[in-house]
Scaffold this active site. Structure first.
Site, short mmCIF file in Angstrom:
data_model
loop_
_atom_site.label_atom_id
_atom_site.label_comp_id
_atom_site.label_asym_id
_atom_site.label_seq_id
_atom_site.Cartn_x
_atom_site.Cartn_y
_atom_site.Cartn_z
N ASP A 93 2.80 -9.65 9.46
CA ASP A 93 1.33 -9.68 9.46
C ASP A 93 0.90 -11.13 9.29
OD1 ASP A 93 1.09 -6.83 9.55
OD2 ASP A 93 1.70 -6.81 7.45
N GLY B 292 11.09 -3.21 5.51
CA GLY B 292 10.39 -4.50 5.40
C GLY B 292 9.92 -4.77 3.97
N HIS B 293 9.36 -3.73 3.33
CA HIS B 293 8.90 -3.90 1.94
C HIS B 293 10.10 -4.18 1.01
CE1 HIS B 293 5.63 -1.12 3.48
NE2 HIS B 293 4.93 -2.13 3.00
N MET C 274 0.85 -1.19 0.00
CA MET C 274 0.00 0.00 0.00
C MET C 274 0.89 1.25 0.00
SD MET C 274 -3.51 -0.79 1.89
CE MET C 274 -3.08 -0.35 3.54
N LEU D 127 6.69 2.96 1.70
CA LEU D 127 7.59 1.80 1.80
C LEU D 127 8.68 1.99 2.85
CD1 LEU D 127 8.02 0.95 -1.99
CD2 LEU D 127 6.26 0.17 -0.38
#
Ligand code: PAF
Length: 185
Positions: free
Chosen positions: A152, A36-37, A30, A33
């Site tokens: 997540d 982690g992304h 989403m 960034l």
């Protein structure tokens, strides 16, 4: 890095990459960034020939008490980060492009039981929105592999069930959490 707003144009690009025999990896985000992304992109580059990221603030996964407008939009910075990471292309669709002009009439998915546990208890409809957009992105990109953070974990399990129940031929890759230097995630 190629930037697409149109799903039809992205499909044409990916069809041509597939004809060249390349394995496509998908990293849905989403935006806004962080490390982690970028770790997901890195892992995708290690495991695939051609990596597509998506940046889409998905209105369907915001529950009524959450502020969709307040979600940080940092498109230019995100693009620079993806370029530095070596990502091959990014899809940045509008809401209309992905869901048409009538969001209310969008077909949605519900993954039973697990969606209503843990965070799902207090975020009404959140995981239905996640499952719906991920399913749509899977159909548009048709990747061989898709990369999600294990941070997540409930989301990861829901997507795993979606892939199994709807018979997607996609390898799901769960990637370990990256910790920032200050210990936060
Ligand atoms: O984890 C996220 O950033 C989002 O839930 C996802 C998977 C990109 C769907 O909008």
């Amino acid at each position: 890095m190629k930037i697409f707003n149109s799903t039809a144009e992205l499909r044409l690009e990916l069809d041509s990459q597939r004809r060249n025999g390349l394995c496509i990896g998908l990293v849905p985000t989403m935006g806004n960034l962080h490390a982690g992304h970028l770790r997901l992109v890195e892992e995708a580059l290690r495991n695939c020939d051609f990596v597509v990221s998506t940046i889409f603030v998905n209105p369907l996964q915001f529950s009524p008490d959450e502020d969709l407008q307040a979600y940080p939009r940092t498109l230019k910075e995100d693009q620079s980060k993806l370029i530095s990471a070596g990502c091959h292309c990014v899809l940045e669709p509008s809401v209309d492009e992905l869901f048409g002009s009538n969001l209310e009439s969008q077909t949605t998915l519900h993954i039973p039981s697990i969606s209503n546990m843990h965070c799902g208890k207090r975020r009404s409809g959140h995981f239905d929105g996640v499952a719906t957009v991920v399913c749509k992105l899977f159909n548009i990109v048709n990747p061989s592999r898709a990369f999600f953070g294990l941070k997540d974990y409930q989301q990861f399990l829901i997507i795993q069930k979606l892939v199994a129940d709807l018979a997607f031929e996609i390898d799901l890759v769960g990637v370990e959490t990256v910790r920032e230097e200050n210990g936060l995630r």
